[in-house]
Design a protein around this motif. Structure first.
Motif, short mmCIF file in Angstrom:
data_model
loop_
_atom_site.label_atom_id
_atom_site.label_comp_id
_atom_site.label_asym_id
_atom_site.label_seq_id
_atom_site.Cartn_x
_atom_site.Cartn_y
_atom_site.Cartn_z
N ARG A 131 15.61 102.63 -74.98
CA ARG A 131 14.49 103.34 -75.59
C ARG A 131 13.15 102.66 -75.25
O ARG A 131 12.20 103.29 -74.82
N ALA A 132 13.13 101.34 -75.44
CA ALA A 132 11.88 100.59 -75.18
C ALA A 132 11.51 100.65 -73.70
O ALA A 132 10.34 100.79 -73.34
N SER A 133 12.53 100.56 -72.83
CA SER A 133 12.24 100.59 -71.39
C SER A 133 11.75 101.98 -70.97
O SER A 133 10.88 102.11 -70.12
N LEU A 134 12.31 103.00 -71.61
CA LEU A 134 11.87 104.37 -71.31
C LEU A 134 10.40 104.55 -71.71
O LEU A 134 9.58 105.08 -70.95
N ASP A 135 10.06 104.09 -72.89
CA ASP A 135 8.68 104.22 -73.37
C ASP A 135 7.72 103.47 -72.45
O ASP A 135 6.66 103.97 -72.08
N ALA A 136 8.11 102.23 -72.07
CA ALA A 136 7.24 101.42 -71.21
C ALA A 136 7.10 102.06 -69.83
O ALA A 136 6.02 102.07 -69.23
N ALA A 137 8.20 102.62 -69.30
CA ALA A 137 8.16 103.26 -67.98
C ALA A 137 7.25 104.48 -68.01
O ALA A 137 6.44 104.70 -67.10
N ARG A 138 7.38 105.27 -69.05
CA ARG A 138 6.53 106.47 -69.15
C ARG A 138 5.07 106.10 -69.28
O ARG A 138 4.20 106.73 -68.67
N ALA A 139 4.79 105.07 -70.07
CA ALA A 139 3.39 104.64 -70.23
C ALA A 139 2.83 104.14 -68.90
O ALA A 139 1.69 104.46 -68.53
N ALA A 140 3.65 103.38 -68.16
CA ALA A 140 3.17 102.84 -66.87
C ALA A 140 2.96 103.96 -65.87
O ALA A 140 1.98 103.95 -65.11
N LEU A 141 3.85 104.94 -65.85
CA LEU A 141 3.68 106.07 -64.93
C LEU A 141 2.47 106.92 -65.33
O LEU A 141 1.75 107.43 -64.46
N ALA A 142 2.22 107.04 -66.62
CA ALA A 142 1.03 107.78 -67.06
C ALA A 142 -0.23 107.02 -66.62
O ALA A 142 -1.21 107.63 -66.19
N ALA A 143 -0.18 105.68 -66.68
CA ALA A 143 -1.36 104.88 -66.32
C ALA A 143 -1.72 105.03 -64.84
O ALA A 143 -2.87 104.83 -64.46
N VAL A 144 -0.74 105.38 -64.00
CA VAL A 144 -1.05 105.61 -62.58
C VAL A 144 -1.14 107.11 -62.27
O VAL A 144 -1.11 107.52 -61.10
N GLY A 145 -1.22 107.92 -63.31
CA GLY A 145 -1.44 109.36 -63.13
C GLY A 145 -0.22 110.13 -62.68
O GLY A 145 -0.33 111.18 -62.03
N LEU A 146 0.97 109.65 -63.02
CA LEU A 146 2.20 110.31 -62.56
C LEU A 146 3.07 110.81 -63.71
O LEU A 146 4.28 110.97 -63.55
N GLU A 147 2.44 111.12 -64.83
CA GLU A 147 3.23 111.58 -65.96
C GLU A 147 3.96 112.89 -65.67
O GLU A 147 4.96 113.20 -66.31
#
Ligand SMILES: Nc1ncnc2c1ncn2[C@@H]1O[C@H](COP(=O)(O)OP(=O)(O)O)[C@@H](O)[C@H]1O
Ligand SMILES: [Mg+2]
Length: 239
Positions: A131-147
């Motif tokens: 769960r935590a890794s999923l949240d962190a991965a999504r946040a990181a991908l959003a930060a590079v504009g790939l949500e």
């Protein structure tokens, strides 16, 4: 013995990287290849630095040493005050996973995994819950504009998008140090400029240091500090 702690050490010294007369010699067919020859270099916490120099001048060898992917033949390397010579390979692996992010010219994404899974993978290795890794991965991908590209596999992404996934993977765990070896080398200049902006954004946001190797002086000049390498040496004026 206390556990090596890049954060604690860095706070005390203000220095993240200290190379003292670091050398790396390879033996090839009985001949010595002196890839790095006695380098002195200091990089402060949060500093952004470009490394330029001709092909074969030792840039990648030096970066591999700094990233604990390789061991000096001579000299001393302190990372956040920790003498890396004293570390076991297990301790080095842990420091690498927790505190150092890597971005290469080729993205090295796993082709069978989605963008999100590629970013999650090192976080799972580190022991984060799914769960935590999923949240962190999504946040990181959003930060590079790939949500909007979470489920895409690498083959379904453009070159620039793949490099953005690689950047998200490198910074998702909030490393103190981001090492980028010609990250824009395979990209057109507009995409390369965007990747550079992203590298600066994500490192500034986390207070991480950025070391970037580039052939492109235009890109190097956009970082606050540049060093040049030649024949395994750093231009002494810039060290
Ligand atoms: N694993 C290796 N084994 C033998 N020689 C190597 C190895 N890695 C790099 N070299 C040699 O060391 C020198 C510096 O290489 P490198 O650090 O890759 O340069 P750069 O990244 O600046 O192009 C080159 O002469 C290269 O051939
Ligand atoms: Mg190289």
């Amino acid at each position: 013995m206390t556990e090596p702690d890049i954060h604690g050490g860095a706070r005390v010294a203000g220095l993240l990287i200290e190379l003292e007369q670091v050398a790396r010699t390879f033996q090839v067919a009985g001949e010595d290849v002196r890839a790095v020859r006695g380098i002195d270099l200091r990089v402060r916490v949060g500093e952004a630095l470009a490394i330029v120099g001709p092909s074969g001048s030792g840039k990648s060898t030096m970066m591999n040493l700094i990233g604990l992917l390789d061991t000096p033949s001579a000299g001393h390397y302190r990372l956040a005050g920790v003498d890396t010579q004293a570390l076991s390979s297990q301790e080095k692996a842990r420091l690498r996973n927790r505190d150092i992010g890597f971005v290469f010219q080729q993205c090295h994404l796993l082709p069978s995994l989605s963008a999100q899974q590629n970013v999650q993978m090192p976080l799972l290795y580190r022991g984060l819950t799914p769960r935590a890794s999923l949240d962190a991965a999504r946040a990181a991908l959003a930060a590079v504009g790939l949500e909007h590209r979470l489920s895409h596999r690498p083959s379904e992404l453009s070159g620039g998008e793949k490099q953005r996934v690689a950047i998200a993977r490198a910074v998702a765990g909030r490393p103190r140090l981001l090492l980028a070896d010609e990250p824009t080398g395979a990209l057109d200049s507009a995409t390369g400029a965007r990747v550079l902006d992203l590298l600066r954004e994500v490192t500034t946001a986390n207070g991480a240091a950025l070391l970037m190797i580039t052939h492109d002086m235009g890109i190097a000049r956009q970082l606050p500090r540049q060093i040049t390498m030649h024949d395994g040496c750093i231009n002494p004026l810039h060290a």
